[in-house]
Design an enzyme around this catalytic site. Sequence first.
Site, PDB file in Angstrom:
ATOM      1  N   TYR A 152       0.804  -1.222   0.000  1.00 15.37           N
ATOM      2  CA  TYR A 152       0.000   0.000   0.000  1.00 15.37           C
ATOM      3  C   TYR A 152       0.834   1.268   0.000  1.00 15.37           C
ATOM      4  O   TYR A 152       0.327   2.352  -0.253  1.00 15.37           O
ATOM      5  CB  TYR A 152      -0.909   0.014   1.234  1.00 15.37           C
ATOM      6  CG  TYR A 152      -2.345  -0.195   0.883  1.00 15.37           C
ATOM      7  CD1 TYR A 152      -2.738  -1.382   0.272  1.00 15.37           C
ATOM      8  CD2 TYR A 152      -3.305   0.766   1.137  1.00 15.37           C
ATOM      9  CE1 TYR A 152      -4.051  -1.597  -0.048  1.00 15.37           C
ATOM     10  CE2 TYR A 152      -4.623   0.553   0.811  1.00 15.37           C
ATOM     11  CZ  TYR A 152      -4.993  -0.629   0.222  1.00 15.37           C
ATOM     12  OH  TYR A 152      -6.293  -0.843  -0.098  1.00 15.37           O
ATOM     13  N   ASP A 297      -6.647  -5.216   4.685  1.00 18.20           N
ATOM     14  CA  ASP A 297      -7.593  -4.561   3.789  1.00 18.20           C
ATOM     15  C   ASP A 297      -8.713  -5.536   3.411  1.00 18.20           C
ATOM     16  O   ASP A 297      -9.902  -5.251   3.560  1.00 18.20           O
ATOM     17  CB  ASP A 297      -6.822  -4.116   2.533  1.00 18.20           C
ATOM     18  CG  ASP A 297      -7.641  -3.211   1.648  1.00 18.20           C
ATOM     19  OD1 ASP A 297      -8.618  -2.622   2.142  1.00 18.20           O
ATOM     20  OD2 ASP A 297      -7.301  -3.092   0.459  1.00 18.20           O
TER      21      ASP A 297
END
Length: 408
Positions: A152, A297
């Site tokens: 990320y 996530d």
Amino acid sequence: MANENTITLKETGELQVPDRPIIPFIEGDGTGPDIWRATRLVLDAAVDKAYGGNRAIDWLEVLAGEKAFNQTGEWLPEATLDAIRTYRVAIKGPLTTPVGGGIRSVNVQLRQVLDLYACVRPVRYIAGIPSPMKAPENVDMVVFRENTEDVYIGYEWEADSPMAKKLIEFIDREEGRQIREGSGIGIKPISRFGSRRLVQMAVQYALDHQRPSVTLVHKGNIMKYTEGAFRNWGYEVAQEVFGDRVVTEEAVWDRHDGQVPEGRVLIKDRIADAMFQQILLRPAEYDVLAMPNLNGDYMSDALAAMAGGLGMAPGANIGDGFAVFEATHGTAPKYAGLDKINPGSLILSGAMMLDHLGWQEAAEAVRQGVIGAINAKQVTYDLARQMAGSTEVACSRFARIVVDNMPA
Ligand code: NAP
């Protein structure tokens, strides 16, 4: 800016919260203003019910997203960051991520600039909410997702770009490892520092909230030096910092006849793919989960779906001494200004915020109010379309029903 109503940090790292703390809020884009109005009504009522006028929140609007851009030409003005730094605790609605133009997500920027390294998502089923699970009442977990590392971080290069080509050549030359020509390249950094502080926060949470276990979720069987290292560093910090207040699964079998000694938090680990099965098949066995960014996530949204969907899932981004509580869903622009969307996610994030301030009575009033509204089957469209015998109510009406259902 700071005055006697500013939250400060004690030497112990705990918050010192005045009776009328100034708390910055970002109302958010799209449906943000609708859910923020509803949330503010509920939080003010809960604090008033719990403390009868002796405590109140002094809300301070700060700008971010489209509203900030329209008024200041910036998506995340420095003044907003300064206010959150000064007042330490903030709450925000969803923000639009501008597509293209090289503009970074405001949400990601907030997390990175303020070093809010843990994304905390409690997932607890509320009876009556539609769920695809057969026994959703067993779903009660808190995800601690690392916020600042892993893929990320966004270090990646397009296929055939000069940097992608250079990296492919470099890895071949230095390591003799071949990467197919025309590949895009991404980097997945996971550090000892980042992993340890995240797991430490998760274990501390488990101890503070009498949660029986912390599970480290990783894909270390394949990615040994990133995901596997996260696991190892997690066990390391649990042992070093918490000593005999924790016990590993291995020690339970080797030294304690398969029984977790009284008062200790069990530290275990699971491979991420197996863990997806576990949360579906054996949710009662899991409590606090700690994991790197990408696993977190996926898993936090999957868990939210098991317990009623994103419309009801609260969340927070927390660092050392700073915390921003937020709706976990996006701006849902097609419903903007229609007073229709479910404010549950932001309302329950507000309850997390009250807990964080140490105002548990008010937090509990919010949760009881939400449970009461669900029991009364008076819910917004997203839940109404799945709940037989329910009445669909507007976003603002839902907030008032929550208030009416708070304990006297
Ligand atoms: P979204 O805004 O979360 O909405 C997608 C769909 O999810 C909605 O159309 C709606 O489904 C449902 N939904 C979302 N929130 C709901 C709520 N409170 N109550 C009931 N239903 C809800 O996702 P998106 O359309 O992909 O993203 C829109 C914008 O939000 C983008 O700019 C994105 O970057 C941004 N975003 C921001 C954040 C954040 O600020 N943390 C997070 C995610 C996305 P139905 O139409 O089926 O009812």
